[in-house]
Design a protein around this motif. Sequence first.
Motif, short mmCIF file in Angstrom:
data_model
loop_
_atom_site.label_atom_id
_atom_site.label_comp_id
_atom_site.label_asym_id
_atom_site.label_seq_id
_atom_site.Cartn_x
_atom_site.Cartn_y
_atom_site.Cartn_z
N GLY A 286 32.37 41.32 -10.77
CA GLY A 286 31.69 41.78 -11.98
C GLY A 286 30.54 42.72 -11.73
N SER A 287 30.53 43.40 -10.58
CA SER A 287 29.45 44.33 -10.29
C SER A 287 29.45 45.51 -11.26
N PHE A 288 30.63 46.01 -11.59
CA PHE A 288 30.74 47.21 -12.40
C PHE A 288 31.40 46.95 -13.75
N TYR A 289 31.58 45.69 -14.09
CA TYR A 289 32.19 45.36 -15.38
C TYR A 289 31.81 43.94 -15.74
N SER A 290 32.02 43.60 -16.99
CA SER A 290 31.81 42.23 -17.43
C SER A 290 33.11 41.45 -17.28
N VAL A 291 33.00 40.21 -16.87
CA VAL A 291 34.19 39.37 -16.70
C VAL A 291 34.93 39.22 -18.03
N THR A 292 34.19 39.27 -19.14
CA THR A 292 34.82 39.12 -20.45
C THR A 292 35.74 40.29 -20.79
N ILE B 234 43.82 35.40 -18.11
CA ILE B 234 44.27 34.85 -16.84
C ILE B 234 43.39 35.32 -15.69
N TRP B 235 42.97 36.59 -15.74
CA TRP B 235 42.12 37.12 -14.68
C TRP B 235 40.69 36.63 -14.80
N GLN B 236 40.26 36.30 -16.01
CA GLN B 236 38.95 35.67 -16.16
C GLN B 236 38.92 34.33 -15.45
N THR B 237 39.98 33.57 -15.59
CA THR B 237 40.07 32.27 -14.93
C THR B 237 40.08 32.43 -13.41
N ILE B 238 40.87 33.38 -12.91
CA ILE B 238 40.94 33.61 -11.47
C ILE B 238 39.60 34.07 -10.92
N ASN C 145 35.63 33.17 -7.68
CA ASN C 145 34.85 34.05 -6.82
C ASN C 145 33.38 33.63 -6.88
N PRO C 146 32.79 33.13 -5.79
CA PRO C 146 31.41 32.64 -5.85
C PRO C 146 30.38 33.72 -6.15
N VAL C 147 30.72 34.97 -5.84
CA VAL C 147 29.77 36.06 -6.08
C VAL C 147 29.56 36.29 -7.57
N VAL C 148 30.53 35.92 -8.40
CA VAL C 148 30.42 36.09 -9.85
C VAL C 148 29.16 35.38 -10.36
N TYR C 149 28.89 34.19 -9.85
CA TYR C 149 27.77 33.40 -10.35
C TYR C 149 26.43 34.03 -9.96
N LEU C 150 26.38 34.65 -8.79
CA LEU C 150 25.14 35.29 -8.36
C LEU C 150 24.86 36.54 -9.19
N ILE C 151 25.87 37.38 -9.35
CA ILE C 151 25.69 38.61 -10.11
C ILE C 151 25.41 38.31 -11.57
N SER C 152 26.09 37.30 -12.11
CA SER C 152 25.88 36.93 -13.51
C SER C 152 24.45 36.47 -13.75
N GLY C 153 23.93 35.62 -12.88
CA GLY C 153 22.56 35.15 -13.04
C GLY C 153 21.56 36.27 -12.87
N THR D 141 21.96 38.55 -20.84
CA THR D 141 23.36 38.20 -21.06
C THR D 141 23.98 37.80 -19.73
N ALA D 142 24.90 36.85 -19.77
CA ALA D 142 25.52 36.36 -18.54
C ALA D 142 26.95 35.95 -18.82
N ASP D 143 27.79 36.09 -17.79
CA ASP D 143 29.19 35.68 -17.91
C ASP D 143 29.35 34.17 -17.74
N VAL D 144 28.42 33.54 -17.02
CA VAL D 144 28.43 32.09 -16.84
C VAL D 144 27.02 31.58 -17.10
N PRO D 145 26.86 30.31 -17.47
CA PRO D 145 25.52 29.77 -17.72
C PRO D 145 24.60 29.93 -16.51
N VAL D 146 23.34 30.21 -16.78
CA VAL D 146 22.37 30.45 -15.71
C VAL D 146 22.20 29.22 -14.84
N ALA D 147 22.25 28.05 -15.43
CA ALA D 147 22.09 26.81 -14.67
C ALA D 147 23.19 26.67 -13.62
#
Length: 253
Positions: free
Chosen positions: A183-189, A194-198, A202-210, A218-224
């Motif tokens: 999600g560096s250059f796009y939003s997961v949403t 199916i690709w959102q689930t996959i 990716n653990p990096v998604v949570y870091l970039i989202s936070g 705005t975040a793709d996953v909860p900050v917590a």
Amino acid sequence: MNWTAIRAIYVFEMARFFRTLTQSLISPVLSTSLYFVVFGTAIGSRIETVEDVSYGAFIVPGLIMLSVMTQATSNASFGIYFPKFIGTIYELLSAPVNFLEITLGYVGAAATKALFIGVIIFVTAFFFVDITVQHPFAMIAFLLMTCVSFALLGFIIGIWAGNFEQLQLIPLLVITPLVFLGGSFYSVTMLPPIWQTITMFNPVVYLISGFRWAFFGTADVPVAISLAAIAFFMAACMAAIWWIFRTGWRIRQ
């Protein structure tokens, strides 16, 4: 705690960073500037906004994370591998220092270098796009934790590596693709369901989202969850380093 030993390792590693300033600092800044030109200007002219944020500004957190993760990993891995390569690791192991002090010295220096580069890239971004940071303290916290966690990972890679080629194997073949697909250059949403689930594996998604939440709220996953993921990653890396020094795996080879 032997602070003298920690300081000696830290100062030595930072001195090496400033001796190779062109490679260590200018190169990543120029590379990131090219990303701004290509993605922010060329593609950004066709994609106006993502989640009500201009595309040029939207990619800033991802670009910072890309540079910070790769630089923290590379600096830490080379820092501990070079003493293995030239044989001075035995002097370090025979000195009155424990694994925590050695780790603090090398990881602290690598994290500082990555943090320095991240701040420079953040400042550089202002020359290309307008940026607002809604949660500055959260941004600093996420940046610091990312620098430290990936420096710990790089420390493990440096111990594992048997040659210089293997030092770049994980950053190039694992970390960089995960960042691009995180999600560096796009939003997961924006992805199909199916690709959102996959992507969530990716653990990096949570870091970039936070980190992006700290900028735009705005975040793709909860900050917590993002905080829990990076805390777990740091704890796992520290446990692995403790085991490595306890067993001597790859250190004396």
